[in-house]
Write a protein that holds these residues in place. Structure first.
Motif, PDB file in Angstrom:
ATOM      1  N   TYR A 138      -0.356 -18.029  49.122  1.00  0.00           N
ATOM      2  CA  TYR A 138      -0.267 -17.320  47.857  1.00  0.00           C
ATOM      3  C   TYR A 138       0.216 -16.214  48.027  1.00  0.00           C
ATOM      4  N   GLU A 139       0.082 -15.261  48.946  1.00  0.00           N
ATOM      5  CA  GLU A 139       0.632 -13.945  49.025  1.00  0.00           C
ATOM      6  C   GLU A 139       2.079 -14.053  49.550  1.00  0.00           C
ATOM      7  N   SER A 140       2.380 -15.268  50.124  1.00  0.00           N
ATOM      8  CA  SER A 140       3.822 -15.396  50.556  1.00  0.00           C
ATOM      9  C   SER A 140       4.676 -15.928  49.342  1.00  0.00           C
ATOM     10  N   LEU A 141       3.890 -16.392  48.103  1.00  0.00           N
ATOM     11  CA  LEU A 141       4.624 -16.542  47.062  1.00  0.00           C
ATOM     12  C   LEU A 141       4.627 -15.326  46.053  1.00  0.00           C
ATOM     13  N   GLY A 142       4.033 -14.328  46.412  1.00  0.00           N
ATOM     14  CA  GLY A 142       3.974 -13.036  45.734  1.00  0.00           C
ATOM     15  C   GLY A 142       2.879 -12.586  44.662  1.00  0.00           C
ATOM     16  N   PHE A 143       1.751 -13.480  45.140  1.00  0.00           N
ATOM     17  CA  PHE A 143       0.527 -13.306  44.606  1.00  0.00           C
ATOM     18  C   PHE A 143      -0.079 -11.976  45.169  1.00  0.00           C
ATOM     19  N   ARG A 144      -0.874 -11.278  44.189  1.00  0.00           N
ATOM     20  CA  ARG A 144      -1.747 -10.150  44.916  1.00  0.00           C
ATOM     21  C   ARG A 144      -3.218 -10.282  44.832  1.00  0.00           C
ATOM     22  N   VAL A 145      -4.077  -9.874  45.779  1.00  0.00           N
ATOM     23  CA  VAL A 145      -5.503 -10.045  45.789  1.00  0.00           C
ATOM     24  C   VAL A 145      -5.894  -8.951  44.709  1.00  0.00           C
ATOM     25  N   LEU A 146      -6.863  -9.647  43.885  1.00  0.00           N
ATOM     26  CA  LEU A 146      -7.572  -8.735  42.746  1.00  0.00           C
ATOM     27  C   LEU A 146      -8.791  -8.391  43.241  1.00  0.00           C
ATOM     28  N   HIS A 147      -9.837  -9.526  43.532  1.00  0.00           N
ATOM     29  CA  HIS A 147     -10.794  -9.286  44.315  1.00  0.00           C
ATOM     30  C   HIS A 147     -11.582 -10.632  44.593  1.00  0.00           C
ATOM     31  N   GLU A 148     -12.384 -10.606  45.310  1.00  0.00           N
ATOM     32  CA  GLU A 148     -13.371 -11.765  45.652  1.00  0.00           C
ATOM     33  C   GLU A 148     -14.456 -12.119  44.604  1.00  0.00           C
ATOM     34  N   MET A 149     -14.689 -13.314  44.504  1.00  0.00           N
ATOM     35  CA  MET A 149     -15.776 -13.823  43.497  1.00  0.00           C
ATOM     36  C   MET A 149     -16.414 -14.973  43.733  1.00  0.00           C
ATOM     37  N   ASP A 150     -17.606 -15.201  43.082  1.00  0.00           N
ATOM     38  CA  ASP A 150     -18.258 -16.672  43.346  1.00  0.00           C
ATOM     39  C   ASP A 150     -17.655 -17.427  42.169  1.00  0.00           C
ATOM     40  N   VAL A 151     -17.341 -18.639  42.222  1.00  0.00           N
ATOM     41  CA  VAL A 151     -17.279 -19.671  41.042  1.00  0.00           C
ATOM     42  C   VAL A 151     -18.485 -20.425  41.045  1.00  0.00           C
ATOM     43  N   ASN A 152     -19.183 -20.477  40.001  1.00  0.00           N
ATOM     44  CA  ASN A 152     -20.350 -21.153  39.737  1.00  0.00           C
ATOM     45  C   ASN A 152     -19.955 -22.485  39.464  1.00  0.00           C
ATOM     46  N   LEU A 153     -20.345 -23.418  40.325  1.00  0.00           N
ATOM     47  CA  LEU A 153     -19.828 -24.933  40.176  1.00  0.00           C
ATOM     48  C   LEU A 153     -20.895 -25.724  39.396  1.00  0.00           C
ATOM     49  N   ARG A 154     -22.186 -25.325  39.611  1.00  0.00           N
ATOM     50  CA  ARG A 154     -23.524 -25.995  39.175  1.00  0.00           C
ATOM     51  C   ARG A 154     -24.366 -24.915  39.280  1.00  0.00           C
ATOM     52  N   PRO A 155     -25.794 -25.035  38.492  1.00  0.00           N
ATOM     53  CA  PRO A 155     -26.526 -24.178  38.849  1.00  0.00           C
ATOM     54  C   PRO A 155     -27.057 -24.138  40.229  1.00  0.00           C
ATOM     55  N   GLY A 156     -26.992 -23.063  40.909  1.00  0.00           N
ATOM     56  CA  GLY A 156     -27.502 -22.874  42.354  1.00  0.00           C
ATOM     57  C   GLY A 156     -26.246 -23.268  43.309  1.00  0.00           C
ATOM     58  N   ILE A 157     -25.122 -23.750  42.837  1.00  0.00           N
ATOM     59  CA  ILE A 157     -23.956 -23.919  43.603  1.00  0.00           C
ATOM     60  C   ILE A 157     -22.778 -23.064  43.482  1.00  0.00           C
ATOM     61  N   VAL A 158     -22.529 -22.352  44.287  1.00  0.00           N
ATOM     62  CA  VAL A 158     -21.402 -21.418  44.142  1.00  0.00           C
ATOM     63  C   VAL A 158     -20.194 -21.753  45.073  1.00  0.00           C
ATOM     64  N   PHE A 159     -18.937 -21.424  45.026  1.00  0.00           N
ATOM     65  CA  PHE A 159     -17.823 -21.588  45.772  1.00  0.00           C
ATOM     66  C   PHE A 159     -17.256 -20.050  45.819  1.00  0.00           C
ATOM     67  N   PRO A 160     -17.438 -19.546  47.103  1.00  0.00           N
ATOM     68  CA  PRO A 160     -16.420 -18.198  47.130  1.00  0.00           C
ATOM     69  C   PRO A 160     -15.093 -18.548  47.178  1.00  0.00           C
ATOM     70  N   ALA A 161     -14.380 -17.688  46.214  1.00  0.00           N
ATOM     71  CA  ALA A 161     -13.083 -17.791  45.969  1.00  0.00           C
ATOM     72  C   ALA A 161     -12.483 -16.313  45.972  1.00  0.00           C
TER      73      ALA A 161
END
Length: 179
Positions: A138-161
């Protein structure tokens, strides 16, 4: 690798092919950047195609000449993590490339279709919840990093993004998000 690539809008009938693509791509490509606990808990949830996204007309597939789906990705007006919709912001969704076709321009071609389509819909900024693995892409396409975050997929299950953003129209108002 020499192959002819065809890009097209996905249909709901492509659900199995997208499931298969995600099932080939995510487990193999994400493994180096995520601990086994995340892979075991989160992968079964993120390797499933989203029927609503396929039916929206905003998801694109890349196919080889034999019709095999080797890449896909799309966008939505609504954020995958909720919140208010912003008319000038589109959200990149479920981009994946078959591991055998990584670094052959497939992902870049899919993202090109996404950008053209979002511009047609008046979108000026693309917001992306990237995997750790895809940040350099994504950086090669011109996106810039804003921040890391956890995406809550279900209660107790997160995905670091990693939340990333890109201006796609030169006349875009200031970014609706801050770092």
């Amino acid at each position: 690798m020499d192959h002819t690539l065809t890009l097209r809008r996905a249909r709901i009938s492509d659900l199995d092919a997208v499931d298969a693509l995600l099932g080939r791509s995510y487990p193999r490509l994400l493994r180096p950047d995520y601990p086994p606990s995340v892979m075991v808990m989160a992968l079964p949830l993120i390797v499933r195609a989203r029927p609503d996204l396929l039916a929206s007309g905003r998801y694109f597939l890349a196919e080889c000449e034999d019709g095999t789906v080797i890449g896909g990705g799309g966008w939505s007006a609504a954020s995958p993590v909720g919140g208010d919709e912003q008319p000038s912001v589109g959200h990149v969704r479920h981009v994946a490339v078959d591991p055998a076709h990584v670094r052959h321009g497939v992902g870049r071609a899919v993202m090109g279709e996404i950008i053209v389509d979002t511009l047609r819909h008046g979108i000026r900024w693309l917001d992306c919840l990237s995997t750790r693995t895809a940040v350099p892409f994504y950086e090669s396409l011109g996106f810039r990093v804003l921040h890391e975050m956890d995406v809550n997929l279900r209660p107790g299950i997160v995905f670091p993004a990693v939340r990333m953003m890109r201006q796609i129209a030169p006349d875009a108002p200031p970014s609706p998000h801050t770092a």
